[in-house]
Structure formats: C-alpha cells, structure tokens
Design a protein around this motif. Structure first.
Motif, PDB file in Angstrom:
ATOM      1  N   PRO A 163      10.881  -6.091  35.727  1.00 51.76           N
ATOM      2  CA  PRO A 163      12.105  -6.857  35.409  1.00 51.76           C
ATOM      3  C   PRO A 163      11.824  -7.897  34.330  1.00 51.76           C
ATOM      4  CG  PRO A 163      11.178  -7.577  37.498  1.00 51.76           C
ATOM      5  CD  PRO A 163      10.374  -6.385  37.077  1.00 51.76           C
ATOM      6  N   GLN A 164      12.883  -8.472  33.809  1.00 52.04           N
ATOM      7  CA  GLN A 164      12.733  -9.521  32.801  1.00 52.04           C
ATOM      8  C   GLN A 164      12.089 -10.763  33.426  1.00 52.04           C
ATOM      9  OE1 GLN A 164      16.368 -10.281  30.546  1.00 52.04           O
ATOM     10  NE2 GLN A 164      17.186  -8.316  31.211  1.00 52.04           N
ATOM     11  N   PRO A 165      11.535 -11.650  32.595  1.00 53.12           N
ATOM     12  CA  PRO A 165      11.004 -12.916  33.135  1.00 53.12           C
ATOM     13  C   PRO A 165      12.038 -13.619  34.009  1.00 53.12           C
ATOM     14  CG  PRO A 165      10.354 -12.673  30.865  1.00 53.12           C
ATOM     15  CD  PRO A 165      11.282 -11.529  31.157  1.00 53.12           C
ATOM     16  N   LEU A 166      11.598 -14.051  35.182  1.00 51.10           N
ATOM     17  CA  LEU A 166      12.522 -14.493  36.231  1.00 51.10           C
ATOM     18  C   LEU A 166      11.923 -15.661  36.988  1.00 51.10           C
ATOM     19  CD1 LEU A 166      15.242 -13.489  37.584  1.00 51.10           C
ATOM     20  CD2 LEU A 166      13.807 -12.253  39.192  1.00 51.10           C
ATOM     21  N   TYR A 185      17.379 -15.452  34.776  1.00 52.93           N
ATOM     22  CA  TYR A 185      16.721 -14.865  33.609  1.00 52.93           C
ATOM     23  C   TYR A 185      16.754 -15.873  32.455  1.00 52.93           C
ATOM     24  CZ  TYR A 185      17.104 -10.295  35.927  1.00 52.93           C
ATOM     25  OH  TYR A 185      17.001  -9.248  36.802  1.00 52.93           O
ATOM     26  N   THR A 186      15.608 -16.089  31.823  1.00 56.69           N
ATOM     27  CA  THR A 186      15.564 -17.051  30.720  1.00 56.69           C
ATOM     28  C   THR A 186      15.034 -16.451  29.422  1.00 56.69           C
ATOM     29  OG1 THR A 186      13.355 -17.770  31.394  1.00 56.69           O
ATOM     30  CG2 THR A 186      15.236 -18.999  32.270  1.00 56.69           C
ATOM     31  N   ALA A 187      14.624 -15.187  29.429  1.00 58.15           N
ATOM     32  CA  ALA A 187      13.998 -14.612  28.232  1.00 58.15           C
ATOM     33  C   ALA A 187      14.986 -14.544  27.071  1.00 58.15           C
ATOM     34  CB  ALA A 187      13.442 -13.225  28.543  1.00 58.15           C
ATOM     35  N   ASP A 188      16.014 -13.733  27.225  1.00 58.63           N
ATOM     36  CA  ASP A 188      17.010 -13.564  26.161  1.00 58.63           C
ATOM     37  C   ASP A 188      18.433 -13.820  26.652  1.00 58.63           C
ATOM     38  OD1 ASP A 188      15.029 -12.766  24.305  1.00 58.63           O
ATOM     39  OD2 ASP A 188      15.042 -10.747  25.159  1.00 58.63           O
ATOM     40  N   THR A 189      18.676 -13.556  27.925  1.00 60.69           N
ATOM     41  CA  THR A 189      20.047 -13.580  28.438  1.00 60.69           C
ATOM     42  C   THR A 189      20.483 -14.937  28.957  1.00 60.69           C
ATOM     43  OG1 THR A 189      19.195 -12.828  30.568  1.00 60.69           O
ATOM     44  CG2 THR A 189      19.960 -11.134  29.036  1.00 60.69           C
ATOM     45  N   PHE A 190      19.566 -15.701  29.573  1.00 59.67           N
ATOM     46  CA  PHE A 190      19.894 -17.004  30.167  1.00 59.67           C
ATOM     47  C   PHE A 190      21.096 -16.871  31.104  1.00 59.67           C
ATOM     48  CE2 PHE A 190      17.455 -18.314  26.491  1.00 59.67           C
ATOM     49  CZ  PHE A 190      16.673 -19.320  27.009  1.00 59.67           C
ATOM     50  N   LYS A 191      20.922 -16.142  32.182  1.00 59.38           N
ATOM     51  CA  LYS A 191      22.008 -15.934  33.128  1.00 59.38           C
ATOM     52  C   LYS A 191      21.436 -15.769  34.536  1.00 59.38           C
ATOM     53  CE  LYS A 191      22.178 -10.869  32.888  1.00 59.38           C
ATOM     54  NZ  LYS A 191      23.026  -9.681  32.639  1.00 59.38           N
ATOM     55  N   HIS A 192      22.312 -15.958  35.528  1.00 58.17           N
ATOM     56  CA  HIS A 192      21.930 -15.728  36.915  1.00 58.17           C
ATOM     57  C   HIS A 192      21.915 -14.234  37.210  1.00 58.17           C
ATOM     58  CE1 HIS A 192      23.078 -20.002  37.120  1.00 58.17           C
ATOM     59  NE2 HIS A 192      22.258 -20.055  38.160  1.00 58.17           N
TER      60      HIS A 192
END
Length: 526
Positions: A163-166, A185-192
């Motif tokens: 999974p993406q960085p979490l 998620y903080t890599a590219d999306t910045f969302k819950h």
C-alpha cells in the motif's frame, strides 16, 4: 554545641525507616489523625480491575502513539512521539513475569529509525514493524523485521502489492497475517483511507480485501479493530474534525462489510478517536480516546457480541470539574448563559462590575474641565462639582481592592508555608543535634504521609478530575511491583496488548502532555 539529652533518650527518639509492623502502623495511624480520612478516600476511588506497574530504575521518556507487542511474556516497545523530543526511535523490552519491572534498552547496529503512529506485532520469533510517521508530514510503507533470537533488524523488499505510505491506521493479527484498516495517505493523495489490507508474513505480499463497492465504513484514521471468531470488528475514528462511534464487522469468508445495529442505544460509547479496542473471549474491550478538543476520555466499555449490546463498565470522569460552579470569565458573564445574578454590596463587587463614581476621561467634553470631575445638579438647578467627595470615594474603593488582593496573597503564602510545618507536640520526635538531619526527617514524614487538610481538601480535584492522593499511601499488590486499584487517567494515543487474562496499557497523552505509565487491566473481573 553538644546536646544535653542522654544517649538513651536519643535512641528512643530515633526515627526508623523501612517496613512498618502492624503494631507500629496502628500507633502511627492513631497519632496522625488525617491518615484514616486519607485511607477512606483511597478506598472509595480504588478500582480492583486496574493495577499500575512500578518501574525499577530509569523509566522511559513519556510518549504517545508508540507501538507495543508481547512475545514470550516480554513486552516490546518501539518509538512514539513526545512534544519536546519529537519522533522517537528507541527500542525497549520488559519482562512481565519478573519480580521487578525494568525497561531494558535494546541496541542494534541497524535500526528502522524514528517512528510514530505505526504498527508493531509479533509472529513466531520475529517482530514486524510497518509504516508510520518518520518526520513532519512524512510517512512510509516500509516493513522491518526484528529477529528476537539474533537481535537483528532486517528490511523487507517493497513490491508492487505494498500500500501507499500510511500512518495512524489500526492493525491486528489474524492467523498468519497482519490486518490493517484506514489511516491517512500522505505520499501523493493526502486523504483518509477506508482500505482493508492483509499482509502475509511468509509471502511478503499485501492483498486488498475490500475490493467490492458495497456498503462499507467511511474513510477515517485513529480507529481501532479487533478479531473474534473469524470476524473483524471496527469502531470509531475521525475524518478531519468529525469523529465516529459506529461499529462495523468484516466477514473474511464473504469479504463484505456490515454495519452492526446495536440493541441498547443508551449505553453506546461517545464518538472518539485514538482509543483502544481488543477482543477477549466473547467481548470487545474499549478504553479511552479523545471525544473533542481537550476532552480525552477514561471510560471503559465492553461489547457483548452474542447480545449485540454495549455495556458501560466505568463512566468517563475526565469532566467532573464541569459540575462545579464556574468562576466568572468572558465566556460565562453573558446573560444568555442564564446564570442567576447575585447582587453584592457596592464595595464587595469585583472592580469590573462596579459603577464608576466619575465620568470616564474619554467622555469629558471640555478640555478646561478636570478629567476627574463629577457633575451633578444642586438645589438651584445649577451644575456643581464636589472634588473632595469624589476623590474620597475613589481612594476608599481602590484601597479596599488592594487590601483584598493583599489578603489573598497572604492566605496563599500561609498555605504554602504550612507544608513545612510540624505540629508542636510532634517536633520533639524529629529533633536531633544536627539541623540538617531534623529537616530531612521532617520532609520524609510530610511526603510519605501528606496532611489531610493539604492533600485531600474537600472538593479539590486535580486537572484530570481526580482527587489528590499521595502514591505513598496506596496499597501494593504482592507488596512489590504493582499499585493495586490505581487506574489510568483520561488519554488517547495509548498502546495496548493482551497477555493471558490481562490487558497491558502504556503511555498516551492528554492536552499534549505525554505519559510513561504502565497499567494492567484484569479482564476476568468484568
């Protein structure tokens, strides 16, 4: 200068430190009249389900959002966050079966580095550390494995299934898999996130479980999950400023989410995040979390899975101060608060509530008039001014206010000095040839046996809503490593683990103040 007292009298006056026999204890309780009152207050607030662990040697740095796990009766802890030191990278273990509790620092040549809001779990003879926050707004999806027998860290290779960085997700162990839910998620999306993943320890492979687009929990972080009979349960969490108190279940066989309608609506826990949820037999154990800004919780619930009902074990006591009458502030002086106004004599009213005896300087119309003038109509209907009476009234009011302020200062000073006083009829017990020795003995008595009127004033509460009681007077379980009946105060961001019939709780924070205390909750006493 030598003392005139005989050697025999000195021996009789000697104060012995150490264990006190029942006879001496009864004599001491008779001499110090405040001890029965303190003992009664302690018994009233004891909670037999909880025990606080006494740490020998140096304790850990207070922290929140760390991670703990249990392997072969040892408690392992990694990382965490502290407002002063930032994100931590230390690694410790503690033997829960030992006679005394010591934190042992584990040093390795190669380490994962700083981590908070991560996962730390045990599988066979290895400890797995996944994800978390490594810096300011920087997260990772790396997995590190620690071999308990060799004492070595190894970093697993990342593949496309990861999974993406979490960070700030929740996790648990299911058979030979690590299950994680939610997070940020903080890599590219910045969302819950509301993704549900499983990680195979043997295959080093991630699989997304909630592939269907059916009904499922909303994206969130700070929630908690637990597993019972092949079913995963999830409670609470937050999405921005919105917090939840919904309960969901995920069926691994059907790969589907289902919302759980609760039968008893009156005992549903408040919405929260940063709490803990653990499965034990046919129940889910819920503790703590944060309900709103500066409103951390210390309540304890259990969810009876067979009955689909929540049951409150301990109610939240973190807001007991709100029941007291608040002092006048900017927020409660307004009339819409519907507080009954009390008319006080003129000189007894606070300065901000008094009517000024003179016109405000800003309202003086003519520059030729004195700024201390006060006009009124005389018998002839002409305006006059009485400077003498006006000045006298002002001086009287100001002097009275100053006297009240000075009196309050003197009362506070007297209360502080009282901490170092010993009653006249007991001073002879502590007197010795050396003044330093006398002061040391007096301090030991005052710390070990706090006076009732200073430490247990009626209605006096700490900032955490609990009575001020000295730790030295709390009874010990087994007489060595735990304080019996001491329960944790309100907090969120704490770490928990299950060992046998006990839940281990460490750390957390409240109002940005972190803790390093360790507690045991006896799950059999529910």
């Amino acid at each position: 200068m030598y003392s005139n007292r005989s050697q025999q009298q000195k021996k009789e006056d000697t104060f012995i430190l150490g264990s006190v026999s029942p006879t001496d204890s009864q004599t001491q309780e008779t001499q110090y009249k405040y001890l029965p009152l303190v003992t009664k207050a302690i018994q009233g607030q004891l909670d037999p389900k909880w025990q606080e662990c006494k740490i020998k040697g140096k304790n850990l740095t207070p922290r929140s959002n760390c991670a703990i796990t249990i392997h072969q009766n040892h408690l392992y802890l990694y990382g965490g966050y502290q407002s002063v030191d930032g994100i931590l990278k230390d690694f410790y273990k503690l033997n829960l079966g030992a006679e005394y509790f010591y934190w042992q620092n584990i040093k390795c040549d190669y380490e994962p580095g700083p981590r908070c809001r991560h996962t730390f779990c045990a599988f066979k003879d290895s400890l797995y550390l996944f994800g978390g926050q490594t810096g300011d707004s920087i997260t990772t999806n790396e997995i590190f494995v620690h071999d308990v027998n060799l004492g070595l860290w190894t970093k697993l290779s990342i593949n496309d299934s990861y999974p993406q960085p979490l960070d700030n997700y929740c996790a648990t162990i299911y058979n030979d898999q690590l299950i994680i839910f939610g997070g940020f998620y903080t890599a590219d999306t910045f969302k819950h996130s509301n993704d549900l993943y499983s990680f195979s320890f043997t295959l080093n492979k991630w699989v997304k479980l909630n592939k269907s687009k059916g009904k499922q929990p909303s994206p969130r972080d700070g929630s908690s999950i637990a597993i019972h009979n092949q079913i995963l349960y999830m409670f609470g969490g937050k999405n921005g400023d919105l917090r939840y108190n919904d309960l969901w279940q995920f069926d691994f066989s059907k790969q589907e989410w289902h919302f759980i309608p609760v039968n008893n609506l009156f005992d549903i826990p408040m919405s929260r995040s940063g709490h803990s949820l653990k499965g034990y037999q046919d129940e889910l154990i819920l503790f703590g979390g944060i309900h709103d800004v500066t409103w951390e919780l210390d309540d304890l619930y259990k969810f009876q899975i067979n009955l689909l009902e929540w049951k409150m074990i301990n109610k939240d006591t973190s807001r007991r101060k709100d029941l007291e009458v608040p002092s006048p502030t900017k927020s409660n002086r307004n009339t819409h608060n519907k507080r009954r106004s009390i008319k006080l004599p003129s000189l007894l009213r606070p300065l901000s509530l008094r009517r000024s005896p003179c016109t405000s300087p800003k309202k003086v119309r003519s520059s030729s008039q004195s700024q201390h003038s006060c006009f009124y109509n005389n018998q002839n209907g002409q305006q006059s001014c009485d400077y003498q009476n006006n000045s006298s009234s002002i001086n009287t009011t100001i002097n009275y206010v100053q006297e009240r302020i000075q009196l309050q200062k003197l009362k506070k000073k007297a209360a502080m000095l009282k901490l170092f006083e010993v009653e006249m009829n007991k001073r002879a017990v502590f007197q010795d040839d050396c003044n330093v020795t006398e002061k040391l003995k007096t301090s030991i008595i005052l710390i070990g046996n706090p006076k009732q009127d200073l430490k247990l004033t009626k209605g006096a509460l700490t900032e955490f809503g609990q009575q001020i009681v000295s730790k030295f007077l709390l009874p010990l379980s087994n007489g060595q490593n735990t304080i019996y009946g001491k329960k944790p105060c309100a907090r969120d961001g704490h770490a928990v683990a299950i060992i046998d019939d006990q839940m281990v709780l460490f750390g957390g924070d409240r109002h940005t103040m972190s803790f390093n205390d360790l507690y045991l909750l006896n799950l059999k006493q529910f």
